[in-house]
Design an enzyme around this catalytic site. Structure first.
Site, PDB file in Angstrom:
ATOM      1  N   HIS A  42      33.208  35.238  33.036  1.00 20.72           N
ATOM      2  CA  HIS A  42      32.703  36.434  32.779  1.00 20.72           C
ATOM      3  C   HIS A  42      31.881  36.304  31.314  1.00 20.72           C
ATOM      4  O   HIS A  42      32.378  36.969  30.414  1.00 20.72           O
ATOM      5  CB  HIS A  42      33.622  37.489  32.671  1.00 20.72           C
ATOM      6  N   GLU A 129      41.202  38.349  40.461  1.00 21.09           N
ATOM      7  CA  GLU A 129      42.589  37.730  40.350  1.00 21.09           C
ATOM      8  C   GLU A 129      43.814  38.418  41.264  1.00 21.09           C
ATOM      9  O   GLU A 129      44.532  38.040  41.857  1.00 21.09           O
ATOM     10  CB  GLU A 129      43.067  37.457  38.806  1.00 21.09           C
ATOM     11  N   THR A 163      47.403  38.374  35.008  1.00 19.84           N
ATOM     12  CA  THR A 163      47.718  37.378  33.848  1.00 19.84           C
ATOM     13  C   THR A 163      47.133  38.003  32.159  1.00 19.84           C
ATOM     14  O   THR A 163      47.409  37.688  31.351  1.00 19.84           O
ATOM     15  CB  THR A 163      47.103  35.889  33.978  1.00 19.84           C
ATOM     16  N   SER A 220      37.702  41.236  31.974  1.00 19.70           N
ATOM     17  CA  SER A 220      38.585  42.106  31.942  1.00 19.70           C
ATOM     18  C   SER A 220      39.392  41.880  30.528  1.00 19.70           C
ATOM     19  O   SER A 220      39.775  43.006  29.664  1.00 19.70           O
ATOM     20  CB  SER A 220      39.775  41.894  33.202  1.00 19.70           C
ATOM     21  N   SER A 263      36.895  34.115  28.085  1.00 19.93           N
ATOM     22  CA  SER A 263      35.678  33.669  28.565  1.00 19.93           C
ATOM     23  C   SER A 263      34.651  33.157  27.401  1.00 19.93           C
ATOM     24  O   SER A 263      33.469  32.828  27.863  1.00 19.93           O
ATOM     25  CB  SER A 263      35.167  34.564  29.635  1.00 19.93           C
TER      26      SER A 263
END
Length: 634
Positions: A42, A129, A163, A220, A263
């Site tokens: 992302h 996920e 996670t 996220s 990311s």
């Protein structure tokens, strides 16, 4: 003076980094366009970089555009078993870059779902996920962000977390479940690196007047970092790269905190900090300096120190302060085949390991804890050789001329003649046993170090100590129990507390014994009388006969003259036959007393072992003689 502070553990997590490295590796290997199932990361800058390398993202509904032999990368978020079967059915080349931590969650969900538990996932139901995890229980999981949508629960529940979820959301859901559910199992699967990143961001945001969050706008975990920092620092800004940082923020802020989502690669963080560093007044903290020095070189054979950042069943991932993380495979962590990596390490542990490969198939630096232990083991063996110290060896195999033992993985040879004080026929029986040994040879050679061990000195010393203690306990006229170890033509050797005593054939019975093996067996336990115990000459004489009353003591009372008696013919002489009345008591039938008829030899009318009736005609206790008559009995 203004300063910029970079939060601890900002930027790429190892799972995302692993996925990017996997894509680049497969692009190099196949030299053709590579596809990722969904955006690999992302972060638009990284996505554009991957496109420049002919690595493109496609969605599930675009799978029909792929053909057999195309390469597809499963990103770190993972996918459901159903989607995996679809990829396999299309006969694609599949590179699974699922984060090991996510794969671990999927395994737990599948296991407990099959065991009858309903699954609760703490996270965002739209996140890829969570979608992949939910697919491991046939998409039947209850997905909750903070517990607000949980109204009624089944009787048995297994709880896991996305996670990148916030710890406080996990705690909210658990509190609700604890009140409603009688039986539940909870696995806090929030990534440890995520927790550390969020904790560092929370602490830093409370110390600065401006907080810069760097990461993809659709990330996220970056969004959660923004939420956490916003609570402490009102002037918190979420940017994707350096170009989005407002100039007025740089000019007006005295203390600027910086963190980045999982990311966000290092080079984007560096660009952002360098932009804010246009003013010479700004100070850098040590972490940025570390990022600049991260090109430090390591080599195979180097011993380095690192911190465990993640564990799965077979690998430990280690932050080694290098541009690539390290990995310790289970086989390089222990030689015990019955343990998992989690029995050896905990997340957060500091470990020392040796570099054995600069890059494995997944791009990690391969480390070995065993190699460190091996070097220490050689030092210990050398010390034991020089100082004659006893060590313990685990016997692993039988070879020509002896056995091989292992000392902390080091191969040590024990010759067959040095295993016991006696000859050993079956060396296989020692496999799996742990033996105390001395090192009798330690020699460094071109092909390796030759190490030879022995038990003989240890066993001889132990035997001598046992014998000395035993001799102190043994004395003449004592009755003891022993075990028959050997039988010869002149008697038997009996083990008495580890000492061999001789039981002479003449001391076995009051009766006549032709061969000791006729009445004794090896391994037989017997009680014996000690005739002599000479410690100086190591002589131990034994008797069974002494434990039995002398049958001649009351022979006149037992065998009155004139009475009839039954007996067994046991041997012949020219002048007659001997008849055994009881063990140790024989009577003589003179040839003239065998029959009224004239006979030349006793064996003409009698047989060895034959039962005969005779009359007692004389008893002489002193001379141990009894005269019998068969013809008088007739």
């Amino acid at each position: 003076m203004k300063k910029i502070i970079l939060a601890d553990k900002a930027g790429f997590c190892f799972g995302v980094k692993r996925a990017v490295d996997t894509a680049l590796k497969y692009r190099e290997k196949y030299d053709k366009p590579i596809y990722t199932l969904g955006q690999l990361i992302h972060n638009n800058d990284v996505v554009e970089f991957l496109k420049s390398k002919n690595i493109y993202s496609i969605e599930i509904n675009e799978l029909d555009s792929l053909k057999e032999g195309d390469v597809i990368i499963i990103r770190s978020h993972g996918i459901s078993p159903k989607i995996l079967k679809t990829l396999e059915k299309k006969k694609l080349i599949i590179a699974d870059a699922t984060c090991p931590y996510v794969a671990h969650i999927q395994q737990k969900v599948e296991k407990y779902s099959k065991s009858g538990y309903s699954i609760v996932i703490v996270g965002d139901y739209t996140h890829p996920e969570v979608i992949g995890i939910n697919g491991c229980c046939d998409d039947k999981a209850i997905v909750s962000k903070d517990g607000s949508n949980i109204t009624e629960l089944p009787s048995k529940v297994c709880v896991v977390a996305q996670t990148t979820e916030k710890q406080e959301n996990w705690e909210k859901v658990i509190n609700i479940i604890a009140k409603q559910c009688k039986e539940f199992i909870a696995f806090n699967t929030i990534c440890n690196a995520t927790q550390i990143r969020q904790k560092a961001a929370r602490e830093l945001s409370s110390q600065v007047d401006t907080m810069i969050i760097i990461g993809g706008h659709h990330s996220s975990n970056t969004a959660k970092l923004y939420e956490i920092c916003k609570e402490n620092c009102k002037n918190t800004i979420h940017v994707e790269n350096s170009s989005e940082i407002p100039e007025e923020v740089i000019k007006s802020s005295k203390n600027i905190g910086v963190t980045a989502g999982a990311s966000t690669p290092d080079w984007i963080i560096k660009e952002a900090i360098l932009k804010m560093n246009e003013s010479k007044d700004l100070e850098f903290n040590e972490q940025l300096a570390f990022m600049e020095e991260n090109d430090v070189q390591i080599a195979v054979g180097d011993v380095i120190e690192g911190k465990i950042i993640l564990l799965n069943d077979n690998e430990a991932f280690v932050d080694i302060g290098y541009k690539k993380d390290g990995i310790i495979p289970l086989k390089e962590a222990t030689r015990d085949e019955n343990v998992s990596i989690k029995d050896i390490f905990n997340v957060g542990d500091t470990v020392e390991a040796k570099v054995v490969s600069l890059r494995n198939n997944d791009g990690y630096v391969v480390l070995s804890k065993i190699e460190i232990e091996r070097e220490k083991a050689y030092d210990e063996l050398k010390y034991a050789f020089e100082n004659k110290e006893i060590i313990k060896l685990l016997i692993k195999e039988v070879v020509n001329g002896g056995v091989i033992g292992r000392y902390k993985g080091i191969r040590v040879f024990i010759p067959a003649s040095h295993i016991e004080l006696h000859h050993v026929d079956n060396l296989e029986s020692y496999i799996g046993k742990e033996l105390d040994v001395n090192i009798i040879e330690y020699k460094i050679q071109r092909r390796g170090t030759k190490i030879v061990a022995s038990r003989r000195d240890i066993l001889m010393k132990q035997q001598l100590e046992r014998e000395n203690k035993t001799w102190e306990k043994l004395h003449k006229d004592q009755i003891v129990e022993g075990e028959i170890k050997r039988i010869t033509n002149f008697g038997a050797f009996v083990d008495i507390y580890g000492i061999d005593g001789l039981l002479h054939v003449s001391e076995i019975s009051w009766g006549r014994i032709e061969k000791p093996e006729d009445v004794l067996k090896i391994g037989q336990k017997i009680k014996v009388y000690i005739l002599e115990a000479d410690k100086e000459s190591k002589k131990l004489s034994l008797s069974i006969k002494k434990l039995i009353p002398n049958p001649w003591n009351d022979v006149e009372e037992k065998y009155p003259v004139g009475n009839m008696v039954l007996g067994k013919v046991v041997r012949f002489a020219d002048f007659g036959a001997f008849v055994e009345l009881e063990p140790g008591v024989d009577g003589l039938v003179h040839i003239s007393e065998i029959s009224y008829k004239r006979i030349n030899k006793p064996e003409d009318v009698l047989k060895i072992g034959e039962q005969v009736k005779a009359k007692i005609i004389n008893v002489n206790k002193e001379e141990k003689k009894i005269s019998l008559s068969i013809k008088e009995a007739e």
